[in-house]
Design an enzyme around this catalytic site. Sequence first.
Site, PDB file in Angstrom:
ATOM      1  N   SER A   1      21.375  23.628  19.965  1.00  0.00           N
ATOM      2  CA  SER A   1      22.676  23.038  19.649  1.00  0.00           C
ATOM      3  C   SER A   1      22.697  21.520  19.688  1.00  0.00           C
ATOM      4  O   SER A   1      23.597  20.917  19.129  1.00  0.00           O
ATOM      5  CB  SER A   1      23.728  23.595  20.601  1.00  0.00           C
TER       6      SER A   1
ATOM      7  N   HIS B   1      24.853  29.644  18.002  1.00  0.00           N
ATOM      8  CA  HIS B   1      25.162  28.660  16.944  1.00  0.00           C
ATOM      9  C   HIS B   1      24.677  29.113  15.574  1.00  0.00           C
ATOM     10  O   HIS B   1      24.859  28.393  14.591  1.00  0.00           O
ATOM     11  CB  HIS B   1      24.556  27.295  17.293  1.00  0.00           C
TER      12      HIS B   1
ATOM     13  N   LYS C   1      32.503  30.975  18.817  1.00  0.00           N
ATOM     14  CA  LYS C   1      32.234  29.790  17.991  1.00  0.00           C
ATOM     15  C   LYS C   1      32.673  30.070  16.544  1.00  0.00           C
ATOM     16  O   LYS C   1      33.856  30.036  16.273  1.00  0.00           O
ATOM     17  CB  LYS C   1      30.772  29.404  18.132  1.00  0.00           C
TER      18      LYS C   1
END
Length: 395
Positions: A184, A212, A243
Amino acid sequence: MSNVHELNYLKEEIDALKNAGTFRKLATLQGANGPVVMLDGKEVINMSSNNYLGLATNEEMKKAAIEAVEKYGVGSGAVRTIIGNMDIHEKLEEKLAEFKREEATMVFQSGFNCNAGAIQAITSKGDLIISDSLNHASIIDGVRLSRADKAIFQHSDMEDLEKVLKEKRENYKNCLIITDGVFSMDGDLAKLPEIVELAEKYNAMTYVDDAHGSGVLGENGRGTIDHFNLHGRIDFSIGTLSKAIGVIGGYVAGSKVMKEWLINRGRPILFSTSLPPAAIAAATKSVELLMESSEYTDRLWDNAKFFKEKLGKLGFNTGKSETPITPVIIGDEAKSLEFSQKLFDNGVFVSPIIFPTVAKGTGRVRCMISAAHSKENLAKAVDVFEKVGKEMNLI
Ligand SMILES: *Cc1c(COP(=O)(O)O)cnc(C)c1O
């Protein structure tokens, strides 16, 4: 004599943080987490969220959440094993399994607690965990909770990984290689094809935390494993619903055996209340939206390409990112903090990231691009980067 309840030992630590310039305070949003936000009373373009697809404020998902509240209430009432397990929890897991092209998924209350619960459940004394040096904090904590032995390989260094496997594998019963799918801070991808080859060569299992990558990479956001077409060759595929999916939660995708075991031995499943109906329904709708259309992921990648190209042309160093995560590497720590502050003053919010989160001398601001940004938002942000960059002699 000082009063222990004054917590002086913590005050001293806090003063040390303040002296080191690493003390953190929270900024406050006055409203939703969208592409443009009110932050501490100032309207700014938001380049500091993991809401990759803009789904945190999606109308259909909000509607699904409200309907679930009407039908199921606001809380699930118990942990999964003592009936905090509603039909909507099972429906989400079925949808997610279909989306991830895996046999089964097990949903946890967050990505963090998924790693904290799953790693210790699937490893035990006599096993070896081999972990990438830049893995996420929740993996590090999950590994700490396991009774297995631990070894670290240098970030994405396949020679180092093989060295560890060669030296240690034969001394252990099971061996688990753990890596982030997308790292990330730099936005680089794990070398999954090579990791899988090594795992197969040395008879090790693989565990990929794709927090991610899910909702970002692969067909319609199916993740890094789909991107590399490694279906069936990763044992534990972790994703987050917090996310790109836009809500809250984490999950392991993999085999039915994995799921049966985690229901029986995953401590957050056994000892922490399951996700509430609103979150479950919204996450389910989110997965359905992704399965129906690539419009969200297409827009995300289009925006990321646009922004990266413009910053690169201006002469900024955007590192080696292979994803919409766009670091702008400054180097000096104090300059990185100053750059972020000046961008904010000019209407763009981008988090500064400095040592110890990244290596000394690689201070940066990290731009998180979203499908929700309009081209106007991005063009304005580029103008602000140019203005502040020139003022500070960075370009
Ligand atoms: C953000 C993140 C998590 C935590 O996920 P949450 O759902 O926010 O708890 C876990 N692993 C990685 C790699 C992450 O980036």
